[in-house]
Enzyme design. Structure first.
Site: not given
Ligand code: S3P
Length: 439
Positions: A119, A163, A324, A25, A355, A351, A21
């Site tokens: 998705r 989210s 996750d 970023r 899931r 996801k 994650s």
């Molecule tokens: C993530 C946020 C989550 C997570 C994904 C990574 C992120 O998704 O499930 O694996 O990097 O911000 P959502 O923000 O859609 O819940």
């Protein structure tokens, strides 16, 4: 097909791979920065390779030196028009349109693999349109997603689903808007983007941050406001170890008898570690020792040991903090005494795979007593798992779940499509090998 046989125990220490994650970023924010940014300990995996290829297509340059990257950004408004293949990366798919939407004169198309093509992107299309963005998507909700840069206006937007991806998308768009943009989250989510933008010089204010999360009752909303920015200078970003990758070893150590595993340098962002609270309620023997922060992200050493587990309930308030890791809660539930119930987790259906279906179907095929519900699952612990075969369904977390199920099972598990693990954790099998003690 890859086979995972029952282990004697898991013992030893390891540093899990860099956080996925945060790596996504870091690359994106380095790309929208001015000048050069050094990203230390960047994840080298399929998902993050997609993000590096994307920022290069937009005009950034990337040099890799071991685990470090040197990224020369294009500036907030300098991305060139391109067709972007996001591969399997949902985070890239949801964050990138926020930055692109605010650059008039540019045109981009985002598309990806089979899983990405299922998705939803309407969750970002809708609020970006409120900001004045010009976007079109297949059936208004799926990729290919086309973005034409436009002048954006700042808005106040209440997230309909918890989210971090959608929040982050809007914060990036807000940097390019004409006035401040506020995102209201009913339930707190990971705040990596906020921390990284602040470190790069953006003004990002969070109200009601740090509100204690309980599984009962409503939480006050969190308001995150970003001010428009002329330029950002991230200069240096350090990525901690991935809690979501470490989580496989934490749960493995708990369910394989005689195990003790130490995990070092793991990011423990409060929006990521809901699993620790859940496992503690299940009676897990966990030690968490906070260490130095890796550039505004707290880090820790975690020691996990095997021991008896009780069932737990997980409700909607906790779900975003463990989103996750919920497949691992299902696995731990198989070994616990009583019924473990997860609810308020319909987001799991969106996801890398659905899931709820893949975890329930997969674990049931291994002998688990588990049922799907509309918004989660219920698993009745039997103290163990028979074993058998599981299909990863192209989902990296399901591939690794199958592997951990295998080493904790009575008869072993064949994982079809195990190579999907390389999306987030290419070294998974090698790390397993280093911890395994024979039966
Ligand atoms: C993530 C946020 C989550 C997570 C994904 C990574 C992120 O998704 O499930 O694996 O990097 O911000 P959502 O923000 O859609 O819940």
């Amino acid at each position: 097909m890859t086979r995972f046989d029952p282990a004697g125990s898991l013992r030893g220490a390891l540093t899990p791979p860099p956080d996925k994650s945060i790596s996504h970023r870091a690359a994106l924010i380095a790309a929208l920065g001015e000048g050069e940014t050094v990203v230390r300990n960047h994840l080298e995996a399929e998902d993050t390779r997609s993000t590096l290829a994307a920022i290069e297509a937009l005009g950034a340059t990337v040099e890799r030196d071991g685990l470090d990257l040197r990224v020369r950004g294009v500036g907030l408004r300098g991305a060139r028009s391109a067709a972007i293949d996001v591969g399997n990366a949902g985070t890239l798919l949801r964050l990138l349109p926020g930055w692109l939407a605010g650059q008039p004169g540019g045109e981009w198309t985002l598309d990806g693999d089979e899983s990405i093509r299922r998705r939803p992107v309407d969750r970002v299309v809708e609020p970006l349109r409120l900001m004045g963005a010009e976007l079109s998507a297949r059936d208004d909700r799926l990729v290919p997603l086309r973005v034409r840069g436009a002048e954006l206006r700042g808005v106040e937007y209440r997230l309909p689903v918890a989210s971090a991806q959608v929040k982050s998308c809007l914060l990036l768009a807000g940097l390019l808007a004409d006035r401040p943009t506020t995102v209201i989250e009913r339930r707190p989510t990971r705040d990596h983007t906020e921390r990284m933008l602040r470190a790069a010089g953006a003004t990002v204010r969070t109200e009601n941050a740090g509100t204690p999360v309980t599984i009962h009752g409503a939480l006050p909303a969190t308001r995150v406001t970003v001010e428009p920015a002329a330029a950002l200078a991230p200069s240096e970003i350090t990525v901690p170890g991935d809690f979501s990758s470490a989580a496989f070893w934490i749960v493995a150590a708990m369910v394989v008898r005689g195990s003790e595993v130490r995990l070092d340098a793991i990011g423990i962002n409060p929006g990521r570690i809901g699993l620790l609270g859940i496992l503690t309620r299940m009676g897990a023997a966990l030690e968490v020792v906070e260490t130095a922060a890796a550039q505004r992200e707290p880090t820790a050493t975690i020691v996990a040991r095997s021991g008896p587990l009780q069932a737990a309930r997980v409700g909607a308030g906790e779900v975003p903090l463990a989103i996750d890791e919920l497949p691992l809660v299902a696995l731990a539930g198989c070994f616990a005494d009583g019924e473990t119930i997860v609810s308020g987790a319909e987001e799991l259906r969106h996801k890398e795979s659905d899931r709820i279906e893949t975890v329930v179907g997969g674990l049931r095929g291994l002998g688990a007593e588990i049922e799907a519900t509309g918004d989660g699952f219920a698993v009745r612990g039997t103290g163990g798992l028979r074993g058998g075969a599981i299909d990863a369904a192209g989902d990296h977390r399901l591939a690794m779940l199958g592997a951990i199920a295998g080493i904790a099972s009575d008869e072993g598990v064949e994982v079809r499509g195990f190579e999907a693990a390389a999306v987030s954790y290419p070294g998974f099998a090698a790390d397993l090998g280093s911890l395994l003690r024979p039966a």
